[in-house]
Design a protein around this motif. Structure first.
Motif: not given
Length: 109
Positions: A19-26, A36-39
């Motif tokens: 869906t174009g969402s990006l997640y930063l997992l640490e 949400a919908a970052a790309v």
């Protein structure tokens, strides 16, 4: 790019979903942030849209990484609620299309 990440691993990852969402997992810090919908979405998700979720853009505590594998929806057990910290929230994504390891974890400012 990697194909799968496990809860027991260390490191940080950028995850992109259909869906174009990006997640930063640490994983070392046990944190997850959703943008949400970052790309642009994948071609097969152009007309699906993106849900706006409570606390998008905020860094949340990660209780458990349940599943993170290319081609499947990811599943995370998160601390979304601030009114009752004893109640974790299960969050699932659309299909994961990219998992990129980050060279260094982001710095807290």
């Amino acid at each position: 790019m990697v194909d799968v990440v496990f809860d027991s691993q260390a490191g940080s990852f950028r995850i992109r979903t259909a869906t174009g969402s990006l997640y930063l997992l640490e994983l070392d810090a046990r944190r997850l942030t959703r943008f949400a919908a970052a790309v642009e979405p994948s071609v097969d998700h152009l007309d699906v849209g993106t849900s706006v979720l409570r606390r998008d853009g905020e860094t949340l505590h990660l209780h458990k990484l349940i599943r993170l594998s290319m081609g499947l929806p990811a599943a995370f057990l998160l601390q979304v609620r601030i009114d009752d910290p004893a109640v974790p929230t299960l969050r699932c994504t659309s299909r994961v299309v990219e998992i990129l390891p980050l060279a260094h974890p982001p710095r807290a400012e």
